[in-house]
Design a protein around this motif. Structure first.
Motif, PDB file in Angstrom:
ATOM      1  N   ALA A 176      12.997  41.529  -8.137  1.00 51.74           N
ATOM      2  CA  ALA A 176      14.033  41.250  -7.136  1.00 51.74           C
ATOM      3  C   ALA A 176      13.284  41.994  -5.675  1.00 51.74           C
ATOM      4  N   LYS A 177      13.471  43.376  -5.939  1.00 48.92           N
ATOM      5  CA  LYS A 177      13.057  44.078  -4.741  1.00 48.92           C
ATOM      6  C   LYS A 177      11.538  43.950  -4.380  1.00 48.92           C
ATOM      7  N   ALA A 178      10.759  43.952  -5.457  1.00 41.86           N
ATOM      8  CA  ALA A 178       9.315  43.422  -5.331  1.00 41.86           C
ATOM      9  C   ALA A 178       9.239  42.256  -4.414  1.00 41.86           C
ATOM     10  N   PHE A 179       9.965  41.265  -4.811  1.00 44.66           N
ATOM     11  CA  PHE A 179       9.775  39.997  -4.113  1.00 44.66           C
ATOM     12  C   PHE A 179      10.036  39.908  -2.736  1.00 44.66           C
ATOM     13  N   THR A 180      10.862  40.985  -2.390  1.00 47.47           N
ATOM     14  CA  THR A 180      11.418  41.066  -1.102  1.00 47.47           C
ATOM     15  C   THR A 180      10.620  42.117  -0.477  1.00 47.47           C
ATOM     16  N   THR A 181       9.945  42.925  -0.813  1.00 47.59           N
ATOM     17  CA  THR A 181       9.321  43.857  -0.139  1.00 47.59           C
ATOM     18  C   THR A 181       7.661  43.937  -0.223  1.00 47.59           C
ATOM     19  N   GLU A 182       7.037  43.156  -1.220  1.00 44.33           N
ATOM     20  CA  GLU A 182       5.674  43.516  -1.551  1.00 44.33           C
ATOM     21  C   GLU A 182       4.701  41.953  -0.932  1.00 44.33           C
ATOM     22  N   ASP A 183       5.430  41.178  -0.227  1.00 40.18           N
ATOM     23  CA  ASP A 183       4.708  39.912   0.266  1.00 40.18           C
ATOM     24  C   ASP A 183       4.113  39.388  -1.061  1.00 40.18           C
ATOM     25  N   PRO A 184       4.957  38.664  -2.002  1.00 39.56           N
ATOM     26  CA  PRO A 184       4.288  37.991  -2.993  1.00 39.56           C
ATOM     27  C   PRO A 184       3.638  36.629  -2.853  1.00 39.56           C
ATOM     28  N   ASP A 185       3.903  36.163  -1.584  1.00 40.72           N
ATOM     29  CA  ASP A 185       3.106  34.867  -1.264  1.00 40.72           C
ATOM     30  C   ASP A 185       1.933  35.021  -0.494  1.00 40.72           C
ATOM     31  N   GLY A 186       1.791  36.519  -0.061  1.00 45.01           N
ATOM     32  CA  GLY A 186       0.442  36.647   0.553  1.00 45.01           C
ATOM     33  C   GLY A 186       0.190  36.224   1.991  1.00 45.01           C
ATOM     34  N   ASN A 187       1.296  35.894   2.504  1.00 40.51           N
ATOM     35  CA  ASN A 187       0.731  35.441   4.048  1.00 40.51           C
ATOM     36  C   ASN A 187       1.132  36.480   5.232  1.00 40.51           C
ATOM     37  N   GLY A 188       1.418  37.726   4.837  1.00 44.64           N
ATOM     38  CA  GLY A 188       1.384  38.819   5.663  1.00 44.64           C
ATOM     39  C   GLY A 188       2.765  38.729   6.370  1.00 44.64           C
ATOM     40  N   LYS A 189       3.882  38.116   5.919  1.00 44.25           N
ATOM     41  CA  LYS A 189       5.013  38.082   6.454  1.00 44.25           C
ATOM     42  C   LYS A 189       6.221  38.645   5.704  1.00 44.25           C
ATOM     43  N   ALA A 190       7.343  39.219   6.253  1.00 41.45           N
ATOM     44  CA  ALA A 190       8.485  39.613   5.581  1.00 41.45           C
ATOM     45  C   ALA A 190       9.463  38.633   5.443  1.00 41.45           C
ATOM     46  N   ASP A 191       9.075  37.293   4.700  1.00 37.79           N
ATOM     47  CA  ASP A 191       9.799  36.523   4.713  1.00 37.79           C
ATOM     48  C   ASP A 191      10.166  35.605   3.192  1.00 37.79           C
ATOM     49  N   THR A 192      10.128  36.799   2.460  1.00 37.54           N
ATOM     50  CA  THR A 192      10.456  36.308   1.175  1.00 37.54           C
ATOM     51  C   THR A 192      11.593  37.054   0.488  1.00 37.54           C
ATOM     52  N   TYR A 193      12.322  36.811  -0.368  1.00 35.88           N
ATOM     53  CA  TYR A 193      13.368  37.538  -0.926  1.00 35.88           C
ATOM     54  C   TYR A 193      13.463  37.479  -2.501  1.00 35.88           C
ATOM     55  N   GLY A 194      14.261  38.200  -3.226  1.00 34.33           N
ATOM     56  CA  GLY A 194      14.525  38.155  -4.684  1.00 34.33           C
ATOM     57  C   GLY A 194      15.258  36.950  -5.225  1.00 34.33           C
ATOM     58  N   TYR A 195      16.582  36.980  -4.924  1.00 32.79           N
ATOM     59  CA  TYR A 195      17.402  36.009  -5.561  1.00 32.79           C
ATOM     60  C   TYR A 195      17.840  35.104  -4.490  1.00 32.79           C
ATOM     61  N   VAL A 196      17.996  34.143  -5.265  1.00 34.03           N
ATOM     62  CA  VAL A 196      18.606  32.734  -4.542  1.00 34.03           C
ATOM     63  C   VAL A 196      20.052  32.613  -5.154  1.00 34.03           C
ATOM     64  N   VAL A 197      21.087  32.770  -4.237  1.00 31.13           N
ATOM     65  CA  VAL A 197      22.275  32.751  -4.736  1.00 31.13           C
ATOM     66  C   VAL A 197      23.276  31.538  -4.108  1.00 31.13           C
ATOM     67  N   PRO A 198      23.642  30.699  -4.753  1.00 29.11           N
ATOM     68  CA  PRO A 198      24.573  29.759  -4.030  1.00 29.11           C
ATOM     69  C   PRO A 198      26.008  30.457  -4.196  1.00 29.11           C
ATOM     70  N   GLY A 199      26.201  31.181  -2.717  1.00 29.83           N
ATOM     71  CA  GLY A 199      27.422  31.810  -2.854  1.00 29.83           C
ATOM     72  C   GLY A 199      28.815  31.342  -2.088  1.00 29.83           C
ATOM     73  N   SER A 200      28.537  30.102  -1.792  1.00 33.06           N
ATOM     74  CA  SER A 200      29.678  29.390  -1.125  1.00 33.06           C
ATOM     75  C   SER A 200      31.068  29.503  -1.783  1.00 33.06           C
ATOM     76  N   THR A 201      32.034  29.412  -1.029  1.00 30.29           N
ATOM     77  CA  THR A 201      33.528  29.175  -1.686  1.00 30.29           C
ATOM     78  C   THR A 201      33.811  28.038  -2.073  1.00 30.29           C
ATOM     79  N   LYS A 202      33.038  26.787  -1.675  1.00 33.25           N
ATOM     80  CA  LYS A 202      33.259  25.700  -2.333  1.00 33.25           C
ATOM     81  C   LYS A 202      33.139  25.258  -3.401  1.00 33.25           C
ATOM     82  N   ARG A 203      34.223  24.742  -4.175  1.00 35.60           N
ATOM     83  CA  ARG A 203      34.223  24.308  -5.704  1.00 35.60           C
ATOM     84  C   ARG A 203      34.326  25.756  -6.249  1.00 35.60           C
TER      85      ARG A 203
END
Length: 441
Positions: A176-203
């Motif tokens: 997850a850290k590597a996905f966040t910091t190592e530009d895995p999509d190769g677009n040169g931007k810091a726009d990726t993250y490790g975890y997708v979390v549905p963290g709402s309190t709804k339901r």
């Protein structure tokens, strides 16, 4: 709707108000074995899932001659069901989450099921029947679909950062850290993250998401057995898991932005559009992600064992609920019998399409591989069989899940929060709820 059924619906609504359970035959409507069945299912209107539900209803009608109509509802399903009760117009059948059983029983909206009298009931897996069993040991639904959860990981990203499939939580967090910091999509931007979390309190989504991790980490919400439970949400193991979850948000910062308000429908696109690379979710998303992301770009991996030394997955699914006040109880049972039969389960699985409403079959006579050729389903089947676990059989799980979601959401949303102190307060809430429901050990 007949006058007697109206009366029964009124009685059910009154029972909701008084907190009692509908028992006995008083006020039972006049029965008509030919009366059409009104079936509600918690699926998006117009979806392929709705089409599959209608195909099951059509198969049932062809087999029995009993007419049946399907209504697909998704947003605020439970609220609309309450409105139907208040309007004295309950459907005959509801197909909905196993987690709703306690609420439906407490509100007197469902009737008990005689397992011994259900044709084909012996063919259903014992584990699936657990999800239809109330806190009093009685059966209040018929198992229809089961599911477990696994990690969906961007395979192309993992290969780009030179990592192997994670075999431990440490390796998972490192990925997850590597996905966040190592530009895995190769677009040169810091726009990726490790975890997708549905963290709402709804339901109760925050707690729902964390459940498998909590159990695998040696923590728990409650401990004990049916009828006698004690609070476990503030044990050292539970605190450690929630602290680790908070670390992902606050220290590692490898969770997609805005996660604390995300519902699942909002989280799915973040994985398929390349915002996050690790998503713990269910098999129902495979067809969607294959189409929108590409089957070759991601892989499915079972959750590694946690600090507790084991991997456990929340087991969920759906039950067929026979609603109180029906004018065709014979038809209700026949529909349930058809839905769990080999033909009914096969229709419900819908092959490898995205229209499946039976994720893992509950009928042991159904061979998964004979219906679905996508071998990735086998991962979910193995997880369910080896490590699937349903939530505790308290009379009503919803208040616990909701309270836990609100507390955990507060903890991860406030990086200055005191995890132990917040979970201690949650434990007091759990103790009060256990006492209220009469199951405190």
């Amino acid at each position: 709707m007949s006058t007697r059924r109206l009366l029964a619906a009124v009685m059910a609504t009154m029972l909701v108000a008084t907190g009692l359970t509908a028992c006995g035959d008083d006020g039972a409507p006049e029965q008509d074995a030919n009366a059409a069945l009104d079936i509600w299912i918690r699926k998006p209107p117009g979806s392929n899932s709705e089409k599959t539900a209608k195909a099951i209803a059509a198969g049932f009608t062809a087999a029995t001659g009993t007419p049946a109509t399907v209504t697909a509802l998704f947003e605020d399903f439970e609220t609309k069901l309450q409105q139907a009760a208040a309007q004295k117009d309950l459907p005959d059948i509801v197909i909905n989450d196993t987690a709703q059983l306690g609420t439906l029983v407490n509100q007197g909206l469902v009737r008990a099921v005689d397992k011994a009298a259900l044709a084909g009931g012996a063919d259903l897996s014992p584990t699936s029947w657990d999800a239809a069993t109330g806190a009093d040991g009685k059966t209040y639904g018929v198992p229809f679909s089961a599911q477990s959860f696994a990690l969906f990981i961007r395979k192309d990203w993992r290969e780009k950062v030179g990592a192997a499939q994670p075999k431990s939580w440490a390796e998972l967090d490192a990925l997850a850290k590597a996905f966040t910091t190592e530009d895995p999509d190769g677009n040169g931007k810091a726009d990726t993250y490790g975890y997708v979390v549905p963290g709402s309190t709804k339901r109760g989504y925050t707690a729902w998401y964390l459940t498998s991790f909590l159990w695998s980490g040696g923590g728990d919400f409650l401990s004990g057995d049916t009828g006698k439970f004690t609070t476990a949400v503030n044990t050292p193991q539970s605190v450690a898991v929630v602290d680790g979850f908070k670390k992902q948000f606050c220290t590692d910062k490898d969770v997609v932005p805005g996660a604390v308000t995300l519902e699942t429908t909002q989280a799915h696109p973040l994985f398929e559009t390349g915002k996050g690379g690790i998503y713990f979710t269910g098999p129902y998303n495979m067809a969607r992600f294959d189409k929108n992301l590409g089957k070759d770009k991601y892989e499915i991996v079972a959750l590694p064992a946690g600090p507790g030394g084991k991997a456990q997955s929340l087991a969920e699914g759906e039950n067929v609920y026979l609603m109180a006040g029906s004018a065709n109880e014979t038809g209700q049972q026949k529909f349930a019998e058809f839905a769990v039969s080999v033909p009914g389960q096969t229709i419900g699985m819908a092959g490898d399409s995205d229209g499946g409403i039976v994720r893992l079959p509950v009928n042991t006579k159904v061979q998964l591989s004979s219906v679905r050729k996508d071998t990735r389903w086998a991962t979910f089947e193995q997880v369910f069989q080896k490590s699937g676990r349903y939530v505790p059989a308290v009379p009503d799980w919803t208040p616990f899940r909701q309270a836990a979601a609100e507390t955990i959401n507060t903890i991860v949303a406030d990086c200055g929060s005191d995890t132990k102190a917040e979970l201690d307060k949650l434990a007091q809430t759990f103790d009060a709820e256990l006492t209220k429901q009469g199951v405190k050990g």
